[in-house]
Design an enzyme around this catalytic site. Structure first.
Site, short mmCIF file in Angstrom:
data_model
loop_
_atom_site.label_atom_id
_atom_site.label_comp_id
_atom_site.label_asym_id
_atom_site.label_seq_id
_atom_site.Cartn_x
_atom_site.Cartn_y
_atom_site.Cartn_z
N HIS A 86 -14.06 -8.95 4.52
CA HIS A 86 -15.15 -8.29 4.82
C HIS A 86 -15.19 -7.45 3.52
O HIS A 86 -14.22 -6.48 3.43
CB HIS A 86 -15.46 -7.66 5.91
CG HIS A 86 -15.46 -8.53 7.20
ND1 HIS A 86 -14.51 -8.82 7.88
CD2 HIS A 86 -16.56 -9.29 7.37
CE1 HIS A 86 -14.79 -9.58 8.72
NE2 HIS A 86 -16.28 -9.90 8.59
N GLN A 102 -8.29 -16.88 11.24
CA GLN A 102 -9.38 -17.00 10.07
C GLN A 102 -8.62 -16.07 8.86
O GLN A 102 -8.08 -15.34 9.02
CB GLN A 102 -10.74 -16.23 10.60
CG GLN A 102 -11.26 -17.08 11.44
CD GLN A 102 -12.67 -16.53 11.60
OE1 GLN A 102 -12.61 -15.30 11.54
NE2 GLN A 102 -13.88 -17.12 11.33
N ARG A 144 -12.45 -19.03 20.54
CA ARG A 144 -13.93 -19.32 20.89
C ARG A 144 -13.86 -20.43 21.49
O ARG A 144 -13.03 -21.49 21.65
CB ARG A 144 -14.59 -19.77 19.35
CG ARG A 144 -14.44 -18.68 18.42
CD ARG A 144 -15.23 -19.29 17.09
NE ARG A 144 -15.22 -18.09 16.12
CZ ARG A 144 -15.43 -18.21 14.89
NH1 ARG A 144 -16.35 -19.29 14.67
NH2 ARG A 144 -15.41 -17.03 14.22
N ASP A 195 -9.87 -14.19 6.82
CA ASP A 195 -11.12 -13.31 6.81
C ASP A 195 -10.96 -12.42 5.91
O ASP A 195 -10.17 -11.62 5.66
CB ASP A 195 -11.22 -12.83 8.26
CG ASP A 195 -12.71 -12.74 8.54
OD1 ASP A 195 -13.69 -13.17 7.83
OD2 ASP A 195 -13.02 -12.69 9.65
N HIS A 220 -19.17 -11.50 4.00
CA HIS A 220 -18.27 -12.18 4.94
C HIS A 220 -17.50 -13.15 4.24
O HIS A 220 -18.30 -14.14 3.53
CB HIS A 220 -18.54 -12.86 6.28
CG HIS A 220 -19.28 -11.97 7.07
ND1 HIS A 220 -18.79 -11.65 8.38
CD2 HIS A 220 -20.62 -11.42 7.25
CE1 HIS A 220 -19.70 -10.90 9.07
NE2 HIS A 220 -20.51 -10.68 8.14
N CYS A 255 -15.26 -9.25 12.33
CA CYS A 255 -16.20 -8.17 11.58
C CYS A 255 -16.26 -6.97 12.09
O CYS A 255 -16.00 -5.68 11.53
CB CYS A 255 -17.37 -8.92 11.30
SG CYS A 255 -17.76 -10.35 11.95
N LYS A 274 -25.65 -18.17 2.60
CA LYS A 274 -24.31 -18.33 2.48
C LYS A 274 -23.99 -19.33 1.53
O LYS A 274 -24.91 -20.16 1.49
CB LYS A 274 -23.61 -18.75 3.94
CG LYS A 274 -24.12 -19.97 4.52
CD LYS A 274 -23.26 -20.24 5.66
CE LYS A 274 -23.91 -21.68 6.39
NZ LYS A 274 -22.95 -22.15 7.32
#
Length: 635
Positions: free
Chosen positions: A379, A375, A357, A377, A505, A328, A459
């Site tokens: 945004h 990911q 991670r 991902d 997200h 992000c 979420k």
RNA sequence: GCCACCGUAGCUCAGCUGGUAGAGCAGCUGAUUUGUAAUCAGCGGGUCGGGGGUUCGAAUCCCUUCGGUGGCUCCA
């Protein structure tokens, strides 16, 4: 006289007869006023009450059944290992467990002995006898027995009276209800031993947990054990090795995935599909670095909230850099590289972003839980009033992507405000409602997960169900009030002033590694044509057919069809077997017949044959199947 | 990270209570030239996860370390 309700018919009768009738109906417990109690407690029920049978075919009944089986197991363990102290032993979704504190470790042979002893206890058909006793008496009782864990539990109970269940000479603190007697247990199996912290707290002592399962009859138990076999067969770690898809290398590091050619081509197909569809859905694609200054994550709050999952910083020219755990901040930086107007909204930035991670060594698991992963991902920057519409857009898109892989069964969760949160309660309220309305608008069933939202916003989580009905958490859609604030993200509004956008997200597949693992198990390694590393095997009958076979291969390859030659000096049966084992969707065999006729017969990996086809026709059919991303083989 | 178990050839595994390693598959070579799930023969391949210890002698026993498995805890 009391009333009993069987199949929605109410009948009035006396208690003795009622009990008889209920047992005839397969009752192992009864329900009165919505409360499930022991069948034996029928005698204490007031007249005029209506009683319903609870059979093992209901989830409540099965739970009682398994819970009672766990008691029998504890009883057996106490007989065989008198030093063992019992902790807790509930039923679970697919069985039961009981925790013990015992010096020696249980071995597989112990489990067999315990099972044997359990059978004895079952054949004794001991009644489960409920007793209500004073709490202090119970404490004394369990102190005498040296059952420290039960005493600890009792000390936490507020009530003056507690219930204990006696079965043979085994007494256990228990709320119940239970089966009438041990003889009701027909089919069970002990499955495994594992460590488990007392009360699930890692500061507490590690106890030994025995897992088992129980079913109403041997047939169902067998079916469940076969299911476990099937799960084992589909294990992505096993298939990943067999099909040469990926590996994890000790020298490189645990939780770090090496994508082999076969896995890499599958990933390429997934990524191409993902990118094309994102562009089509109005996303803009990004690429961002793998490391950035530590300061960035101090600013984003990750360093405060999630440091435990981040790797130690590295020094570069005196400045601390950090391997990225999230994408992000980068997307925000790109957003902020220029001014934005409300007219541009929604702005959708997407990236297949690789993050790192730290996961504790004990939790790593094949492709499903790793330390470095990519990911899918994105945004989305928009105004608050656009949230609902944007969520609708994301939901549609998500379900389309998931469906393409054959996932059309979902469990959806809406997670609301946790105790620790940023933003105002009103923000949360509005955003949560927007999510809820979007779900309702789509007619999607969902469950509320109160307090399970991320600190920065509510979420939606979507779990897909695979071909064995197992749920997997993949997609997540999260509203974020935090980052726009922390990074001072703005847009120029209609009024000419700067405003704060909302960030959404979202990840659809979650992580490519994990999704790949799920896909392997979902398809049992037999990928649909569009994803198969090799799409068609070309098998020669004898050496003299190789030249022609090569021509066929070239023709197919020029049409972007992935071909694999099987030209070795082996019998056709051998080569067909090799292609089948590798789960290559189709094979064609090239021999004199094919050369003479110019036609090809296609063999599916499942054995069926179709054709013969002219080569042009074959190509057309293959391409049609590939381009439509068909889940079924169509030739 | 914690508890238990496991780590032998590329893969799957055998090797009892300590006497310096074995099978099948895969690989290579040769014969065979084969029609829809395994042709035959020969050959090569392992400092038994790493390190340390006990012992005349360790794949086997002990310690330690790394990795894996099943759980627990965790999972933005």
């Amino acid at each position: 006289m009391i009333k009993i309700r069987i199949d929605d018919k109410i009948e009035e009768t006396d208690k003795a007869n009622a009990k008889h009738k209920l047992i005839q109906q397969g009752a192992i417990a009864i329900k009165v006023n919505g409360k499930v109690i022991d069948l034996n407690e029928i005698d204490s029920i007031d007249d005029n009450e209506t009683i319903e049978p609870v059979s093992i075919n209901t989830s409540e009944g099965l739970e009682i059944y398994r819970h009672s089986t766990s008691h029998v197991m504890a009883h057996a363990v106490k007989i065989l290992f008198p030093d063992a102290k019992v902790a807790i032993g509930p039923a679970t979704d697919d069985g039961f467990y009981y925790d013990f504190d015992i010096e020696r470790a249980f071995t597989p042979e112990d489990l067999e002995k315990i099972e044997e002893k359990m059978r004895e206890i079952i054949s004794e058909n001991n009644a489960f006898v409920k007793k209500v006793i004073k709490r202090e008496d119970a404490i004394k009782l369990f102190q005498q027995k040296g059952e420290d864990y039960k005493v600890e539990l009792l000390q936490e109970i507020q009530d003056d009276e507690v219930t204990v269940y006696e079965e043979g000479d085994f007494v256990d603190l228990c709320r119940g209800p239970h089966l009438p007697s041990t003889g009701y247990i027909k089919a069970f199996k002990l499955l495994s031993v594992a460590g488990a912290y007392w009360k699930g707290d890692e500061r507490n002592k590690m106890l030994q947990r025995i897992y088992g399962t129980a079913f109403g009859n041997e047939k169902e138990l067998k079916k469940y054990l076969q299911f476990l076999e099937e799960v084992k067969k589909r294990d992505h770690r096993r298939l990943g090795k067999e099909l040469d898809l990926y590996s994890i290398n000790e020298e490189i590091g645990p939780g770090l995935i090496l994508w082999h050619p076969n896995g890499a081509i599958i990933r390429k197909c997934i990524e191409d599909f993902w990118r094309d569809e994102h562009l089509r859905a109005g996303y803009k694609l990004l690429y961002t670095p793998h490391i950035a200054k530590l300061y960035l994550w101090q600013k984003s709050g990750h360093w405060d909230f999630y440091r435990e999952n981040m790797y130690s910083p590295m020094e570069i020219e005196g400045i601390s850099y950090e391997l990225k755990p999230m994408n992000c901040p980068f997307h925000i930086a790109i957003y902020k590289s220029s001014l934005h107007s409300y007219r541009e909204f929604p702005i959708r930035y997407a990236e297949l972003g690789t993050v790192y991670r730290y996961e504790r060594s004990g939790v790593l698991h094949g492709l499903l839980r790793v330390r470095g992963f990519t990911q899918d991902d994105a945004h989305i920057f928009c105004r608050e009033d656009q949230i609902e519409e944007e969520i609708l857009h994301v939901l549609d898109f998500t379900l389309f992507i998931l469906k393409t892989f054959g996932f059309d069964n979902y469990e959806i969760y809406l997670s609301t405000r946790p105790e620790k949160f940023v933003g105002t309660e009103e923000d949360w309220e509005r955003a949560t409602n927007a999510l809820k309305q979007a779900l309702q608008h789509k007619g999607l069933d969902f469950e509320l997960d109160p307090g399970e939202g991320v600190f920065y916003g509510p979420k939606i989580d979507i779990k897909v169900k695979d071909s064995l009905g197992r749920p997997w958490q993949c997609s997540t859609i999260q509203v974020d009030f935090n980052n726009p604030e922390r990074f001072d993200v703005t847009y120029r509004g209609q009024d000419g002033k700067d405003h704060r956008p909302i960030m959404i997200h979202r990840a659809l597949m979650g992580s490519l590694e994990r999704f790949f693992g799920i896909l392997i198990e979902h398809y049992a390694g037999a990928f649909p044509l569009w994803l198969s590393p090799q799409q068609i095997a070309v098998i020669t009958v004898a050496d003299r057919h190789v030249e022609y076979a090569e021509k066929i291969m070239d023709t197919l390859r020029r049409e972007d069809i992935r071909v694999e030659p099987f030209f070795e000096n082996e019998k056709v049966g051998y080569k067909v077997r090799q292609a089948t084992i590798r789960k290559i969707p189709y094979s064609v065999i090239i021999g004199d017949k094919e050369i003479d006729s110019g036609l090809l017969t296609v063999r599916r990996r499942t054995g069926q044959q179709s054709g013969p086809y002219r080569i042009e026709e074959l190509i057309e059919r293959l391409k049609r199947e590939i381009n439509s991303r068909s889940l079924e083989l169509t030739l």
